[in-house]
Design a protein around this motif. Structure first.
Motif, PDB file in Angstrom:
ATOM      1  N   ILE A 116      -6.956  -3.097   6.086  1.00  0.00           N
ATOM      2  CA  ILE A 116      -7.457  -2.048   6.001  1.00  0.00           C
ATOM      3  C   ILE A 116      -7.452  -1.233   7.189  1.00  0.00           C
ATOM      4  CG2 ILE A 116     -10.137  -1.080   5.972  1.00  0.00           C
ATOM      5  CD1 ILE A 116     -10.797  -3.086   3.933  1.00  0.00           C
ATOM      6  N   THR A 117      -7.042   0.085   7.176  1.00  0.00           N
ATOM      7  CA  THR A 117      -7.167   1.016   8.231  1.00  0.00           C
ATOM      8  C   THR A 117      -8.322   2.014   8.472  1.00  0.00           C
ATOM      9  OG1 THR A 117      -5.830   2.574   6.801  1.00  0.00           O
ATOM     10  CG2 THR A 117      -4.677   1.187   8.265  1.00  0.00           C
ATOM     11  N   GLU A 135      -8.516   2.562   2.973  1.00  0.00           N
ATOM     12  CA  GLU A 135      -7.086   3.015   2.813  1.00  0.00           C
ATOM     13  C   GLU A 135      -6.569   1.887   3.399  1.00  0.00           C
ATOM     14  OE1 GLU A 135      -5.606   5.487   1.602  1.00  0.00           O
ATOM     15  OE2 GLU A 135      -7.582   6.548   0.918  1.00  0.00           O
ATOM     16  N   TYR A 136      -5.306   1.518   3.204  1.00  0.00           N
ATOM     17  CA  TYR A 136      -4.896   0.167   3.803  1.00  0.00           C
ATOM     18  C   TYR A 136      -3.421   0.588   4.283  1.00  0.00           C
ATOM     19  CZ  TYR A 136      -2.311  -0.291  -0.736  1.00  0.00           C
ATOM     20  OH  TYR A 136      -1.530   0.142  -1.737  1.00  0.00           O
ATOM     21  N   ASP A 137      -2.678  -0.321   5.327  1.00  0.00           N
ATOM     22  CA  ASP A 137      -1.436  -0.260   5.880  1.00  0.00           C
ATOM     23  C   ASP A 137      -0.481  -0.965   4.904  1.00  0.00           C
ATOM     24  OD1 ASP A 137       0.753  -0.873   7.359  1.00  0.00           O
ATOM     25  OD2 ASP A 137      -0.395  -0.672   9.304  1.00  0.00           O
ATOM     26  N   ALA A 138       0.289   0.090   4.310  1.00  0.00           N
ATOM     27  CA  ALA A 138       1.260  -0.432   3.268  1.00  0.00           C
ATOM     28  C   ALA A 138       2.334  -1.339   3.942  1.00  0.00           C
ATOM     29  CB  ALA A 138       2.061   0.703   2.989  1.00  0.00           C
ATOM     30  N   TYR A 139       2.556  -1.261   5.211  1.00  0.00           N
ATOM     31  CA  TYR A 139       3.580  -2.179   5.812  1.00  0.00           C
ATOM     32  C   TYR A 139       3.014  -3.425   5.865  1.00  0.00           C
ATOM     33  CZ  TYR A 139       6.068  -4.680   9.556  1.00  0.00           C
ATOM     34  OH  TYR A 139       6.915  -5.614  10.221  1.00  0.00           O
ATOM     35  N   LEU A 140       1.990  -3.815   6.270  1.00  0.00           N
ATOM     36  CA  LEU A 140       1.183  -5.069   6.071  1.00  0.00           C
ATOM     37  C   LEU A 140       0.871  -5.498   5.065  1.00  0.00           C
ATOM     38  CD1 LEU A 140      -1.659  -4.821   9.115  1.00  0.00           C
ATOM     39  CD2 LEU A 140       0.413  -6.004   9.192  1.00  0.00           C
ATOM     40  N   GLU A 141       0.397  -4.665   4.044  1.00  0.00           N
ATOM     41  CA  GLU A 141       0.475  -5.128   2.556  1.00  0.00           C
ATOM     42  C   GLU A 141       1.678  -5.780   2.057  1.00  0.00           C
ATOM     43  OE1 GLU A 141       1.394  -4.877  -1.187  1.00  0.00           O
ATOM     44  OE2 GLU A 141       1.669  -3.053  -0.257  1.00  0.00           O
ATOM     45  N   LYS A 142       2.634  -5.216   2.267  1.00  0.00           N
ATOM     46  CA  LYS A 142       4.408  -5.589   1.726  1.00  0.00           C
ATOM     47  C   LYS A 142       4.748  -6.812   2.619  1.00  0.00           C
ATOM     48  CE  LYS A 142       8.920  -3.759   0.936  1.00  0.00           C
ATOM     49  NZ  LYS A 142       9.748  -2.595   1.014  1.00  0.00           N
ATOM     50  N   LYS A 143       4.392  -6.687   4.022  1.00  0.00           N
ATOM     51  CA  LYS A 143       4.850  -7.997   4.511  1.00  0.00           C
ATOM     52  C   LYS A 143       4.324  -9.193   4.326  1.00  0.00           C
ATOM     53  CE  LYS A 143       5.289  -9.668   9.320  1.00  0.00           C
ATOM     54  NZ  LYS A 143       4.919  -9.256  10.962  1.00  0.00           N
ATOM     55  N   TYR A 197     -19.062  -7.582   5.342  1.00  0.00           N
ATOM     56  CA  TYR A 197     -17.990  -8.039   5.862  1.00  0.00           C
ATOM     57  C   TYR A 197     -16.921  -7.912   4.567  1.00  0.00           C
ATOM     58  CZ  TYR A 197     -19.103 -10.308  10.404  1.00  0.00           C
ATOM     59  OH  TYR A 197     -19.619 -10.522  11.456  1.00  0.00           O
ATOM     60  N   ILE A 198     -15.632  -7.783   4.796  1.00  0.00           N
ATOM     61  CA  ILE A 198     -14.507  -7.880   3.510  1.00  0.00           C
ATOM     62  C   ILE A 198     -13.291  -8.691   4.086  1.00  0.00           C
ATOM     63  CG2 ILE A 198     -13.540  -5.605   3.951  1.00  0.00           C
ATOM     64  CD1 ILE A 198     -13.485  -5.179   0.917  1.00  0.00           C
ATOM     65  N   PHE A 199     -13.003  -9.291   3.004  1.00  0.00           N
ATOM     66  CA  PHE A 199     -11.594 -10.099   3.186  1.00  0.00           C
ATOM     67  C   PHE A 199     -10.970 -10.099   1.966  1.00  0.00           C
ATOM     68  CE2 PHE A 199     -14.676 -13.647   2.924  1.00  0.00           C
ATOM     69  CZ  PHE A 199     -13.908 -14.686   2.117  1.00  0.00           C
ATOM     70  N   PHE A 200      -9.721 -10.625   1.845  1.00  0.00           N
ATOM     71  CA  PHE A 200      -8.910 -10.620   0.544  1.00  0.00           C
ATOM     72  C   PHE A 200      -8.384 -12.016   0.411  1.00  0.00           C
ATOM     73  CE2 PHE A 200      -9.035  -6.344   2.037  1.00  0.00           C
ATOM     74  CZ  PHE A 200      -9.515  -5.688   0.851  1.00  0.00           C
ATOM     75  N   VAL A 201      -8.240 -12.397  -0.802  1.00  0.00           N
ATOM     76  CA  VAL A 201      -7.944 -13.892  -1.228  1.00  0.00           C
ATOM     77  C   VAL A 201      -6.767 -14.099  -2.054  1.00  0.00           C
ATOM     78  CG1 VAL A 201      -8.694 -16.107  -1.511  1.00  0.00           C
ATOM     79  CG2 VAL A 201     -10.181 -14.958  -0.317  1.00  0.00           C
ATOM     80  N   LYS A 202      -6.003 -14.772  -2.191  1.00  0.00           N
ATOM     81  CA  LYS A 202      -4.914 -14.927  -3.207  1.00  0.00           C
ATOM     82  C   LYS A 202      -5.462 -15.313  -4.585  1.00  0.00           C
ATOM     83  CE  LYS A 202      -0.308 -16.350  -3.936  1.00  0.00           C
ATOM     84  NZ  LYS A 202       1.006 -17.256  -3.414  1.00  0.00           N
ATOM     85  N   SER A 203      -5.381 -14.760  -5.651  1.00  0.00           N
ATOM     86  CA  SER A 203      -6.050 -14.847  -6.886  1.00  0.00           C
ATOM     87  C   SER A 203      -5.885 -16.494  -7.343  1.00  0.00           C
ATOM     88  CB  SER A 203      -5.346 -14.150  -7.873  1.00  0.00           C
ATOM     89  OG  SER A 203      -5.478 -12.669  -7.601  1.00  0.00           O
ATOM     90  N   TYR A 204      -4.816 -17.066  -7.219  1.00  0.00           N
ATOM     91  CA  TYR A 204      -4.633 -18.519  -7.433  1.00  0.00           C
ATOM     92  C   TYR A 204      -4.714 -19.644  -6.750  1.00  0.00           C
ATOM     93  CZ  TYR A 204      -4.229 -16.155 -11.734  1.00  0.00           C
ATOM     94  OH  TYR A 204      -4.187 -15.376 -13.014  1.00  0.00           O
ATOM     95  N   GLY A 205      -5.225 -19.242  -5.431  1.00  0.00           N
ATOM     96  CA  GLY A 205      -5.253 -20.144  -4.185  1.00  0.00           C
ATOM     97  C   GLY A 205      -4.053 -19.855  -3.492  1.00  0.00           C
ATOM     98  N   GLY A 206      -4.433 -20.568  -2.124  1.00  0.00           N
ATOM     99  CA  GLY A 206      -3.326 -20.181  -1.055  1.00  0.00           C
ATOM    100  C   GLY A 206      -3.769 -19.515   0.030  1.00  0.00           C
ATOM    101  N   GLY A 207      -3.105 -18.230   0.448  1.00  0.00           N
ATOM    102  CA  GLY A 207      -3.414 -17.623   1.578  1.00  0.00           C
ATOM    103  C   GLY A 207      -4.906 -16.551   1.468  1.00  0.00           C
ATOM    104  N   ASN A 208      -5.072 -15.831   2.564  1.00  0.00           N
ATOM    105  CA  ASN A 208      -6.021 -14.880   2.603  1.00  0.00           C
ATOM    106  C   ASN A 208      -6.067 -14.451   3.968  1.00  0.00           C
ATOM    107  OD1 ASN A 208      -7.534 -17.726   3.621  1.00  0.00           O
ATOM    108  ND2 ASN A 208      -8.553 -16.058   4.796  1.00  0.00           N
TER     109      ASN A 208
END
Length: 219
Positions: A116-117, A135-143, A197-208
């Motif tokens: 998030i930017t 709004e979010y950083d497209a580079y980080l989202e893709k990376k 606070y906000i964060f994002f989590v992989k739908s089926y487990g794994g990273g965040n």
């Protein structure tokens, strides 16, 4: 443990309960064990205990969120332990009369960089809904391939642990690329201040992602 030599009529040596048996040239004696004096904690120890108590009080209330937000980052260690260690070192500010938490540095989730930017927060008082857009950083989202990750919007009442609803989060979850998320806030009988606070989590487990502190809101 006391030991009797040569049967019941023999000498006794050793410790039994709060007494100790001593054998000398003049005979067998019983003495009370010396009392161990408890040392007063040093200023450094008191300071360390205060820091630990402050962080633990918040981590304990956020434990369900911490277990999710630190799961991948902390493995194979416990999420609770890693969150304690991180926030003890990074999220406390020393004041003349003690410590306070720096909520911008306090992390309820650790992972890849939060993309998030910029963002807006709008509280719809009539419908009791907090609306977040970003709004979010497209580079980080893709990376880090986080575009489809589910958003977790967390409201934590840090100032008053006796609040009616000390911890709130969204029921339905939008993706990072959706750019928005709402959370319903139950009606309060008294005003409460929440850290958001906000964060994002992989739908089926794994990273965040890391958590991001969005500010405070009074409802």
């Amino acid at each position: 443990m006391a030991i009797i030599k040569n049967g019941v009529n023999g000498t006794v040596s050793g410790k039994a309960g709060s007494v100790v048996f001593v054998l000398t040239k003049t005979g067998n004696y019983v003495r009370s064990l010396p009392r161990v004096k408890e040392r007063e904690p040093t200023p450094e120890q008191l300071l360390s205990r205060t820091r630990f108590k402050i962080v633990r009080s918040h981590i304990s209330l956020l434990n369900a969120v911490i277990n999710l937000g630190y799961k991948a980052y902390s493995y194979p260690k416990r999420a609770y332990d890693v969150a304690m260690s991180y926030n003890l070192n990074e999220a406390l500010i020393k004041k003349e009369d003690g410590f306070v938490v720096d909520w911008q540095k306090f992390m309820i989730a650790k992972g890849s960089p939060n993309p998030i930017t910029s963002y807006t927060m709008d509280f719809d008082q009539e419908n009791q809904v907090l609306k977040i857009t970003w709004e979010y950083d497209a580079y980080l989202e893709k990376k880090f391939d986080t575009g489809s990750y589910d958003s977790f919007l967390i409201l934590y009442s840090a100032e008053d642990n006796g609040a009616e609803f000390p911890l709130l989060m969204n029921d339905s979850k939008n993706s990072l690329i959706s750019g928005k998320q709402d959370v319903n806030i139950p009606e309060h009988t008294k005003e409460a201040t929440y850290e958001v606070y906000i964060f994002f989590v992989k739908s089926y487990g794994g990273g965040n992602t890391d958590s991001l502190h969005l500010g405070k809101i009074k409802v």
